[in-house]
Design a protein around this motif. Structure first.
Motif, mmCIF file in Angstrom:
data_model
loop_
_atom_site.group_PDB
_atom_site.id
_atom_site.type_symbol
_atom_site.label_atom_id
_atom_site.label_comp_id
_atom_site.label_asym_id
_atom_site.label_seq_id
_atom_site.Cartn_x
_atom_site.Cartn_y
_atom_site.Cartn_z
ATOM 1 N N GLN A 291 6.922 20.624 45.788
ATOM 2 C CA GLN A 291 8.217 20.555 45.118
ATOM 3 C C GLN A 291 9.086 19.433 45.708
ATOM 4 O OE1 GLN A 291 10.263 24.303 45.025
ATOM 5 N NE2 GLN A 291 11.974 23.526 43.788
ATOM 6 N N GLN A 292 9.049 19.284 47.030
ATOM 7 C CA GLN A 292 9.828 18.227 47.679
ATOM 8 C C GLN A 292 9.258 16.848 47.349
ATOM 9 O OE1 GLN A 292 10.114 20.472 51.738
ATOM 10 N NE2 GLN A 292 11.663 18.869 51.809
ATOM 11 N N LEU B 165 4.424 17.966 53.202
ATOM 12 C CA LEU B 165 5.537 18.832 52.804
ATOM 13 C C LEU B 165 5.195 19.530 51.484
ATOM 14 C CD1 LEU B 165 8.623 16.564 53.607
ATOM 15 C CD2 LEU B 165 7.700 18.438 54.967
ATOM 16 N N GLY C 59 10.239 15.926 43.958
ATOM 17 C CA GLY C 59 11.666 15.559 43.947
ATOM 18 C C GLY C 59 11.879 14.092 44.322
ATOM 19 N N ALA D 185 6.782 12.274 53.373
ATOM 20 C CA ALA D 185 6.563 13.646 52.875
ATOM 21 C C ALA D 185 5.079 13.911 52.670
ATOM 22 C CB ALA D 185 7.327 13.846 51.571
#
Length: 645
Positions: A617-618, A614, A621, A609
């Motif tokens: 927020q991802q 990316l 996560g 990521a």
């Protein structure tokens, strides 16, 4: 037709692992188990273990494992049906056929089983021929001339092949046998240049049936009775899928019990030698059937004894030509003696000449160990020739050097020194040179193999790490091992069984190793059906992968003697002492490995990521997932008592 389930069940109820395996190898008790040198691979230290309590065997050397039925399938090279027939015959159980089988299923029977059936038919055909007019006047009269009694003829399945091109072929085809099976069994031949012309291999000859170690006919030796110089004296069955000459000794089926009882095997050359010795009351005898002794035949003898007495015809030139066999026997770890008959005599002729009692007395009086025997052969040659004596010394030393046991080598070196009237130091010096050369040749061969392996490895990936998948596989195996071994037992002070606890704790877990996932599924299925999933249950499923894995899970190579521990006042904590704790920690360790695997996957996703940029927020996560998993791991670590730095 196949064998009925009722017959199979009767066999399973009656069969005993020690009795079945004991027919093939000598067993010794050690602890709760029985041990032997593995019959499936060469070894000097026993690693083949039998558990009478569990009715299973396992070799810790080559990995072979199973129950009595699987043992017969492995040792005899037959399918399940033939193994059941073999065991039914052993225990006197009448075989009932399954009437519901279709012709298609009958046709799909294993080729090896079809060959055994065809060879059995041929054996019966040849035996029956002895009672025909031609058989009585030619075959039976020949056997009677040699003193063969009706009981001996029956014991060895002796028979007669009728004079004619296709007597056996016609009878076999009338009985429903196909030509291709008869060809593969070596019973018929195709005419050269015209494959459509099929005719009998054995014609106008007396027949000696060759059996495998369990008594099934696997081939035939046929002796001509006329003086036709254009025909060979003997015709033998060719190599077939069930008859490998290098692994067979004539008479071993009839001799194996006597060999074990007498702890000695007489080795002769021909069929009639074996039969005549049985007439003389000597049953521990086998024949190499005129072929050079092979490694497979030596291993076959070694299954039953370490002592061999080679019987030689009274022909010194022939004896010297066949001395290579003694070296092979020595190299195979056997203790060798030899007996030579008077000039012009062989075991068959001499036993008939002097009678049983005198024949047995001759064997006892003239049996010499191989050193005295070999030196005696050359005594006249080297008595007046010092150079020849030096050559004999080297030949004797080469033979001694074949012996794997250093103590036995030393004993024979001393004996050779006395018989050859030469200093023992010289014998040892030559012996050391011989052994050193053998070792050097062996290491050079190994070096070549290693170099070849390294050349291959250069083009393969060199970095091998223990993956999380492998670690997880080991932990999955441990959980299934505990389940299979102790699942039916109740937990202390609780009403539930260990299996109930383990299965409930793993209900939502997905096993990554297929065989353990299947085992769990089969265990749950058995419980739903109201069955007790014992070791016997899994073995009875007929799934070889499951069978082998379950036996691996319930067998241990080493066990601590309870008596020894009590004597020395040593307290041994066993995993079975507190199954509640054992089950609890097993589940925790399994979950810990699964959590660690999930953490590694989360780390990889986080890394990818970040590389792919990316959205934050991802990325956050994935970070939160990783730290949540880390918290679970730390909690499990505390429960397991793992110190965290």
């Amino acid at each position: 037709m196949g064998i009925s389930k009722l017959t199979t069940d009767k066999v399973k109820e009656r069969m005993d692992i020690a009795e079945v395996v004991g027919d093939y190898v000598p067993l010794k008790k050690k602890g709760q188990n029985l041990w032997a040198c593995c019959p499936f691979h060469g070894e000097k230290t026993p690693s083949f273990s039998l558990s009478p309590a569990k009715q299973i065997y396992k070799c810790f050397g080559c990995g072979k494992a199973g129950d009595p039925i699987q043992f017969i399938m492995d040792i005899e090279g037959v399918g399940f049906q033939e193994a059941i027939r073999h065991l039914a015959g052993k225990y006197g159980i009448e075989v009932e056929e399954d009437q519901d089988r279709t012709p298609e299923q009958d046709q799909a029977q294993n080729e090896r089983e079809s060959l055994f059936i065809a060879l059995g038919f041929a054996r019966d055909f040849f035996v029956k021929n002895l009672q025909s007019d031609e058989g009585r006047s030619i075959g039976l009269s020949y056997f009677k001339e040699r003193g063969f009694t009706p009981s001996i003829i029956e014991k060895f399945d002796l028979g007669y092949a009728l004079d004619g091109w296709d007597n056996m072929l016609k009878a076999a085809k009338s009985a429903g046998f196909q030509e291709d099976i008869l060809l593969k069994a070596g019973l018929v031949l195709q005419k050269e240049g015209d494959p459509s012309r099929i005719y009998d291999r054995f014609r106008n000859r007396v027949i000696f049936t060759i059996h495998n170690i369990s008594g099934k006919p696997i081939g035939f030796g046929a002796r001509i009775l006329t003086k036709d110089k254009n025909q060979p004296k003997y015709i033998n069955s060719p190599e077939t899928p069930v008859y490998h000459k290098s692994d067979v000794l004539y008479g071993m089926f009839q001799a194996k019990k006597a060999i074990r009882d007498k702890d000695n095997c007489f080795l002769v050359e021909g069929y009639t030698d074996v039969v005549s010795m049985h007439l003389s009351g000597i049953e521990n005898v086998v024949a190499s059937s005129g072929t050079s002794l092979t490694d497979g035949q030596i291993k076959l003898i070694k299954r039953f004894t370490n002592q061999v007495t080679v019987l030689y015809d009274g022909d010194s030139a022939g004896i010297k030509a066949s001395l290579r066999g003694i070296d092979l026997l020595l190299e195979g770890g056997l203790n060798v003696k030899a007996v030579v008959f008077p000039d012009g005599e062989d075991p068959d002729s001499y036993s008939r000449k002097v009678g049983s009692e005198a024949f047995q007395a001759y064997l006892a009086a003239n049996s010499r160990d191989f050193i005295g025997f070999k030196i005696g052969l050359y005594q006249e040659e080297y008595a007046k020739d010092p150079i020849r004596k030096a050559e004999v010394i080297r030949e004797v030393v080469l033979s001694i050097g074949k012996i794997p046991d250093p103590i036995i080598r030393s004993v024979y070196a001393k004996e050779a020194s006395n018989l050859l009237e030469i200093e023992e130091e010289i014998i040892h010096a030559e012996l050391n040179k011989s052994i050193l050369k053998t070792q050097k040749d062996f290491y050079n061969k190994q070096k070549q193999e290693i170099e070849a392996e390294e050349a291959i490895q250069e083009i393969l990936p060199t970095e091998i790490e223990t993956s999380f998948e492998e670690i997880l596989r080991i932990q999955e195996r441990e959980m299934v091992r505990i389940l299979v071994n102790y699942g039916t037992q109740k937990l202390s002070e609780q009403e539930i069984s260990l299996s109930s606890y383990l299965l409930s704790e793993t209900e939502d877990l997905e096993f990554s190793t297929p065989v353990y996932a299947r085992l769990l599924k089969l265990y749950r299925y058995a419980l739903v059906k109201g069955l007790i999933p014992t070791v016997e249950y899994f073995i009875g499923l007929g799934d070889q992968e499951i069978q082998k894995e379950v036996i691996d899970l319930v067998t241990m190579r080493h066990e601590v003697s309870v008596h020894w521990a009590d004597k020395h006042q040593i307290i041994i904590n066993k995993e079975s002492d507190d199954l509640s704790l054992t089950g609890y920690k097993t589940i925790l360790r399994l979950k810990r490995k699964m959590v660690q695997k999930m953490m590694e996957e989360a780390k990889l996703k986080l890394k990818n990521a970040e590389l792919e940029k990316l959205p934050d927020q991802q990325i956050i996560g994935f970070q939160e997932l990783y730290f949540e998993l880390k918290k679970v791991q730390l909690e499990i670590d505390r429960e397991l008592g793992i110190v965290i730095g």
